[in-house]
Write an enzyme that holds these catalytic residues in place. Structure first.
Site, PDB file in Angstrom:
ATOM      1  N   ARG A 133      12.455  51.460  87.870  1.00 51.15           N
ATOM      2  CA  ARG A 133      13.779  51.796  88.515  1.00 51.15           C
ATOM      3  C   ARG A 133      14.289  53.101  88.277  1.00 51.15           C
ATOM      4  NH1 ARG A 133      18.287  48.069  86.693  1.00 51.15           N
ATOM      5  NH2 ARG A 133      17.561  48.628  84.623  1.00 51.15           N
TER       6      ARG A 133
ATOM      7  N   SER B  40       8.448  51.856  78.350  1.00 52.44           N
ATOM      8  CA  SER B  40       8.142  50.448  77.560  1.00 52.44           C
ATOM      9  C   SER B  40       6.595  50.362  77.096  1.00 52.44           C
ATOM     10  CB  SER B  40       8.823  49.449  78.261  1.00 52.44           C
ATOM     11  OG  SER B  40      10.236  49.489  78.381  1.00 52.44           O
TER      12      SER B  40
ATOM     13  N   ASP C 129      12.503  50.520  75.092  1.00 55.44           N
ATOM     14  CA  ASP C 129      13.638  49.683  75.573  1.00 55.44           C
ATOM     15  C   ASP C 129      14.574  48.869  74.400  1.00 55.44           C
ATOM     16  OD1 ASP C 129      11.404  47.978  74.393  1.00 55.44           O
ATOM     17  OD2 ASP C 129      11.338  46.607  76.357  1.00 55.44           O
TER      18      ASP C 129
END
Length: 924
Positions: free
Chosen positions: A549, A610, A664
C-alpha cells in the site's frame, strides 16, 4: 392462547352427545354405541392443541419456570452420549418397574463390533403383591437376593461387576448414579422410598446380601434404556419412547437449554415424565366417562391422567369399562356380564391387542371372550373389535401428539429446517399391539411434517440399552482420561508461566547487552512516541507481502485522515532482480502522488518493511533475509532504504524524503500511541508474532547516548531457540517444527501464532483418533493433510455465538463426520491450544511491562499496549486470556490493551511525524 403461549383445548369437539356420568343412556343400541365410541375420537385441532400445550410445558420446565404442579417434568438423566458402536465388556442390568409386577436381571456382553452381537442372558422374578405395597427395604432386599441368585449360575469369582439399574418410576436424578424417587406408579406403593436415593437403597441391599462385588454405575429409566438400546441406523437415535404398563419419553437436549444444569456444552438426555400431563385439568374436554371412572378407581386418583389414556396397564381396563357399559345396557352379550367383565383388571392388554388384530378372525375373538366368561352373540365379536380399535387408536394418536411436541422441540432447539432422527420404541404395547405403531407414525407425520422420523424397535426391550448406558459411561470416562492426559501438556500453571516470564526477562537483558540471546533486541531508532502535537502531511509505504500500500496520512488537530491505494507485485518481480522490484515500488508511489494531486511535492515518507532487518539508524535497515515468497536478488545484506533511494534516482523522480524505516510492530505501537500517550508497547499476534517497547537508552549497548528512550524491536518469535522452552514443548510442537521451513527456529512463534496453531490442533486430533477417542478411531485422508486445519477454525469453533451444531458443520466440511461427543472434544482441544498460546503471549507481555516498571523505579506502572494481528482480533477469547495472564504475572502494572487500526501504514507515518517534530525541536 393463554398467557404462557399454550393453546386451550376446545371441549366437545369430536364427541357430540357424550353421555354424562349419572345420566341414563339412550335406549337405541346403535345410538348408544356411536356415542360411546365417539368419545374416543380426537380431531386434528385437538391433537395440535395437545401438542402445543405439551411443547409449551416442556419449554417452561427446561427454563426452570414450571409451576408447583408441572404439566410435565423435564428431568436430566445425566446421559451425555449415545452409543458409538465400539462399546465392549460384560455388564449387569437390574430392571425394576419396566414390566409391572416383575423384576428382571440380565447379563449383557457387548463386543464392540458391528454385526457381532451376543444375546443377553436374563432371568425374570415375580414380585409378590405384599412387597409392592410393603416397606421399601423389603423390596430392595428382594432385588438383591434375585441378583445374587442370578449370578450363582455364572463363573463370576472375585470379579467386580458393573451394573445398570433400570428404575422405571418418576425420579429426580442428580447424577448418573443418584436418583430420588418422586412418586410410585404402576401399582407400587412401597413405604419409606419416596424422597430417597434408590441407587443407595440398592447398594445397601447388595451390601447386606454380601455375596458378590457389584458397582451400581448408572440408574436409568426404561425410556433412556430404550433409546440407548436402539440399533445403528441412517439417522442418529436420540429419542426413546416407551408405551408399556405406563408411558414416557426421553430425548437428547442441548445442555445449554437445561437451566438446572448450568452447562453450556454438549447434550444431555432429558426424561419427559409426560404421564402426568393433564393432572392440572387441561385434558378435561377430551376425557371420556370411562376415563373418569378408571381414574376414580385407581391407586392414584387425579394423577397420571395422560398415562391412564395411553399406558398398557389401563387400555384393557378402558375396554372393560366400555364393554361392561354396553352389556349392562343390553347392547352386548345379550345383556349378560361375567365376573371378569365386572372386575377391575379383568380384561388385559393382551386380550385387547389380540382382539383388535385385523388378522384375528371372529372365531378367535369369541374364544377370547368366552375365556373371560362371556357368551358372545353372532355380531358381538365385530363390535368388541370396534371398541378395542377406538380405545387403542386414541391412545396412539395422543402418544403421537406428545411425540410430535418432542420432535418440534428438537427441531427448534437445533435450529434445523428439517430434522432427520430415529425414535427407539419399547414396551408391551408396541410389541403386542398390531396397529399402534402404524397409527402413531401416520399421526406424527400429520403433526410434524418437517421431521423425517424412523422408528426402530429397541433391542431386548431396553435391557441391553441399560447395559449400553453403563458401557457408554465407561467409554466416556476412559476417553475423558485420555483427552485430559493429552491436553494436560498444554495446561500451564502459575509457576510455569512465571518461569517463562523470568526466562524472557533474562533473554531481554542479554540481548540488550549485546550478549548471545534468543532475543535480538534490535534498536529501531524510534526515540519517542506521539505527544499529540504532530502536524502535517506524510507519505507511507507498507510493504509486507505481494500486495503493498501507498498512503497519504494527514495529521491535524482534528485527528488523522488516511487515503491509500493497494498495488500488486507480480510473482516474477518479487522473485526477480532487486532493481526491478524497487523500480516498481517507486512507479507506484509516483502514480499515487499523481492521483492525489501531489506531483512535484516532497513529503516525508515512512517505510513499513515487514521483513527481518537490522536497523543501524532510523532510516537505515539491513535486510537479513527475505520471507513470505520474496527472493529478489541483490537485496539481502543491503540497506533497503538505500535501495529505494537508488530507484528514485533511476526514475529521475522528484526527491522523496525517506525519513524512517519501520517494523510493523513499531507501527502498531505508534498508531495506538497517537490515541493514548501511555502506549509504549507494540504487540503483533497474527500469522506471526512480535513485540516492541520503549527501553531506556542507557540500557541499549551499541547505541550512543545515555539519556532518553529507544524503541526496541524484540523479534520475540525466536525466543526459546536456545532450548529454554524445552520443558513446555510437546511432541505435537515438535511435529509442527520438524515439518516447517525453518526447523529449530522461531520456537516461541510456533507455540503462539496463527500460522501454526491449526497444525498443532490437527496433530492432536490425529493422536486422539489413533487412541480411538475421536471419530470412532477412523482416520480420514483429509485430517492427514498438512495445513488442512486452519487457525481461523479455532476462532470459529470457540465462538460463543456458534452452537455445537455449527461446530459440527465446520468439521464435517473437512471430511470429519463426527458425533456430538467428538465436536465437544475438538472444541476442548482448540481451547487448550489457544489458551496456552494466549498465556505464553501474556507471560511475554508481563516480562516487558515489568522491565519498564523496574527501569523507572516505579512501585506501580500504568501503561498501554498497542495490538494488531488477526489471531488477537478475531479469536473470541485470546485477548481476554492475554490480559488475565498479564494481571496475574505483573500485578503492579495496570495494563490497557488497545487494538490498532491501520497500524502498519498510519504508524509509519507517525514515526515520520515524530521524527520531524524532534528534528524541529533539536537545537541548531
Amino acid at each position: 392462547m393463554d398467557s404462557k403461549g399454550s393453546v386451550e383445548l376446545q371441549p366437545g369437539e369430536g364427541a357430540p352427545g357424550c353421555p354424562q356420568e349419572g345420566l341414563p343412556c339412550p335406549p337405541d343400541s346403535s345410538e348408544l354405541v356411536r356415542e360411546c365410541l365417539n368419545q374416543f375420537q380426537l380431531t386434528e385441532r385437538q391433537l395440535r392443541q395437545i401438542q402445543a400445550r405439551i411443547l409449551g410445558s416442556m419449554e417452561l420446565a427446561l427454563r426452570g419456570e414450571a409451576s408447583p404442579v408441572p404439566a410435565v417434568r423435564m428431568l436430566p438423566a445425566y446421559v451425555g452420549s449415545i452409543p458409538h458402536g465400539t462399546e465392549q465388556g460384560d455388564f449387569l442390568v437390574l430392571e425394576l418397574g419396566a414390566t409391572g409386577a416383575s423384576l428382571r436381571v440380565l447379563w449383557v456382553t457387548l463386543t464392540g463390533m458391528e454385526g457381532c452381537q451376543m444375546e443377553p442372558r436374563s432371568q425374570e422374578f415375580l414380585i409378590p403383591q405384599e412387597l409392592m405395597l410393603g416397606p421399601g427395604q423389603q423390596l430392595f432386599d428382594f432385588a438383591a437376593r434375585c441378583l445374587s441368585e442370578f449370578l450363582d449360575a455364572f463363573p463370576v469369582g472375585n470379579r467386580r461387576l458393573q451394573l445398570g439399574f433400570s428404575f422405571s418410576f418418576p425420579c429426580h436424578q442428580t447424577g448418573l448414579d443418584r436418583s430420588i424417587l418422586i412418586s410410585w406408579t404402576k401399582g407400587f406403593r412401597c413405604s419409606g422410598v419416596e424422597g430417597q436415593d434408590v441407587v443407595q437403597l440398592l447398594r445397601d441391599a447388595i451390601k447386606r446380601q454380601g455375596a458378590y462385588s457389584v458397582d451400581v454405575v448408572a440408574v436409568v429409566n426404561d425410556t433412556v434404556g430404550t433409546m440407548m438400546g436402539c440399533g445403528p441406523g441412517s439417522a442418529p437415535c436420540e429419542v426413546g419412547l416407551v408405551v408399556d404398563t405406563g408411558t414416557n419419553a426421553c430425548y437428547m437436549e442441548e445442555a445449554r437449554h437445561v437451566a438446572v444444569l448450568d452447562e453450556d456444552r454438549g447434550r444431555v438426555c432429558v426424561s419427559i415424565e409426560w404421564g402426568s400431563f393433564g393432572d392440572d385439568g387441561v385434558l378435561g374436554p377430551v376425557l371420556t366417562t370411562f376415563d373418569r371412572i378408571l381414574d376414580q378407581e385407581s391407586l392414584n386418583p387425579g394423577a397420571q391422567r395422560f398415562e391412564k389414556m395411553i399406558g398398557g396397564l389401563y387400555l384393557g381396563e378402558l375396554v372393560r369399562q366400555v364393554l361392561a357399559h354396553l352389556a349392562q345396557h343390553g347392547v352386548l352379550f345379550g345383556g349378560r356380564t361375567s365376573p371378569a367383565l365386572l372386575s377391575q383388571g379383568g380384561v388385559l392388554l393382551e386380550h385387547v391387542a389380540e382382539m383388535e388384530d385385523p388378522s384375528t378372525g371372529t372365531a378367535r375373538v369369541r374364544a377370547i371372550l368366552q375365556g373371560l366368561g362371556l357368551s358372545p352373540g353372532a355380531e358381538d365379536a365385530e363390535l368388541v373389535q370396534r371398541v378395542c380399535a377406538a380405545v387403542c387408536t386414541r391412545a396412539a394418536r395422543l402418544c403421537a401428539a406428545a411425540l410430535a411436541a418432542v420432535l418440534t422441540r428438537l427441531q427448534h432447539g437445533r435450529e434445523q429446517q428439517t430434522l432427520q432422527i430415529a425414535v427407539a420404541t419399547g414396551g408391551q404395547v408396541f410389541e403386542r399391539h398390531p396397529r399402534f405403531l402404524s397409527v402413531l407414525r401416520e399421526t406424527v407425520k400429520l403433526l410434524a411434517p418437517e421431521c423425517d422420523v424412523s422408528f426402530t424397535p429397541s433391542v431386548d426391550g431396553g435391557g441391553r440399552g441399560v447395559a449400553m448406558v453403563t458401557a457408554v459411561a465407561a467409554r466416556v470416562a476412559a476417553h475423558r482420561r485420555m483427552l485430559e492426559e493429552t491436553l494436560a501438556l498444554f495446561r500451564l500453571n502459575h509457576e510455569q508461566l512465571a518461569q517463562v516470564q523470568a526466562q524472557m526477562r533474562e533473554a531481554m537483558a542479554q540481548g540488550l547487552r549485546g550478549e548471545a540471546s534468543s532475543l535480538r533486541m534490535l534498536p529501531t531508532y524510534v526515540r519517542a512516541t506521539p505527544d499529540g502535537s504532530e502536524r502535517g502531511d506524510f507519505l507511507a509505504l507498507d510493504l509486507g507481502g505481494t500486495n503493498f500500500r501507498v498512503l497519504l496520512v494527514r495529521v491535524a488537530a482534528s485527528g488523522v485522515q488516511i487515503t491509500s491505494e493497494i498495488y500488486s507485485i507480480p510473482e516474477h518481480v518479487a522473485q526477480g532482480p532487486g532493481e526491478q522490484l524497487f523500480d516498481l515500488i517507486v512507479d507506484c508511489i509516483l502514480n499515487f502522488q499523481q492521483k492525489q494531486g501531489l506531483s512535484g511535492q516532497s513529503l516525508p515518507l515512512g517505510f513499513t518493511f515487514s521483513f527481518p532487518c537490522r536497523q543501524v539508524g532510523l532510516d537505515q535497515g539491513i535486510l537479513l533475509n527475505w520471507t513470505k515468497g520474496f527472493s529478489a536478488s541483490d537485496c539481502e545484506g543491503q540497506d533497503v532504504v538505500g535501495l529505494l533511494r537508488q530507484a528514485i534516482v533511476r526514475k529521475q523522480a522528484v526527491k522523496l524524503n525517506v525519513v524512517a524505516i519501520v517494523n510493523d510492530t513499531v507501527g502498531t505501537m505508534m498508531s495506538c500511541g497517537y490515541e493514548d500517550p501511555r502506549c509504549e508497547v507494540g504487540l503483533i499476534v497474527g500469522t506471526g508474532t512480535n513485540a516492541c517497547y520503549m527501553e531506556e537508552l542507557q540500557n541499549v549497548a551499541g547505541v550512543a547516548g545515555d539519556v532518553g528512550l529507544m524503541c526496541i524491536n524484540m523479534e520475540w518469535g525466536a525466543f526459546g531457540d536456545d532450548g529454554s522452552l524445552g520443558t513446555l514443548t510437546t511432541c505435537f510442537d515438535e511435529l509442527v517444527d520438524q515439518a516447517s521451513i525453518n526447523p529449530g527456529k522461531q520456537r516461541f512463534e510456533k507455540m503462539i501464532s496463527g500460522m501454526y496453531l491449526g497444525e498443532i490442533v490437527r496433530h492432536i486430533l490425529l493422536h486422539l483418533t489413533s487412541l480411538g477417542v475421536l471419530f470412532r478411531g477412523q482416520k480420514t485422508q483429509r485430517l492427514q493433510t498438512r495445513d488442512i486445519f486452519k487457525t481461523k477454525f479455532l476462532s470459529e469453533i470457540e465462538s460463543d455465538s456458534l452452537a455445537l451444531r455449527q461446530v459440527r458443520a465446520i468439521l464435517e466440511d473437512l471430511g470429519l463426520p463426527l458425533t456430538s461427543d467428538d465436536a465437544l472434544m475438538v472444541l476442548e482441544v482448540c481451547q487448550a491450544v489457544s489458551q496456552r498460546a494466549a498465556q505464553l503471549c501474556g507471560a511475554g507481555v508481563a516480562a516487558v511491562v515489568e522491565k519498564i516498571r523496574e527501569n523507572r523505579g516505579l512501585d506501580k506502572l500504568t501503561v498501554s499496549v498497542g495490538v494488531d494481528g488477526t489471531l488477537y482480533k478475531l479469536h473470541p477469547h485470546f485477548s481476554g486470556l492475554v490480559a488475565a495472564t498479564v494481571r496475574e504475572l505483573a500485578p503492579r502494572c495496570v495494563v490497557t490493551f488497545l487494538q490498532s487500526e491501520d497500524g502498519s501504514g498510519k504508524g509509519a507515518a507517525l514515526v515520520t511525524a515524530v521524527a520531524c517534530r524532534l528534528a524541529q525541536q533539536a537545537p541548531v
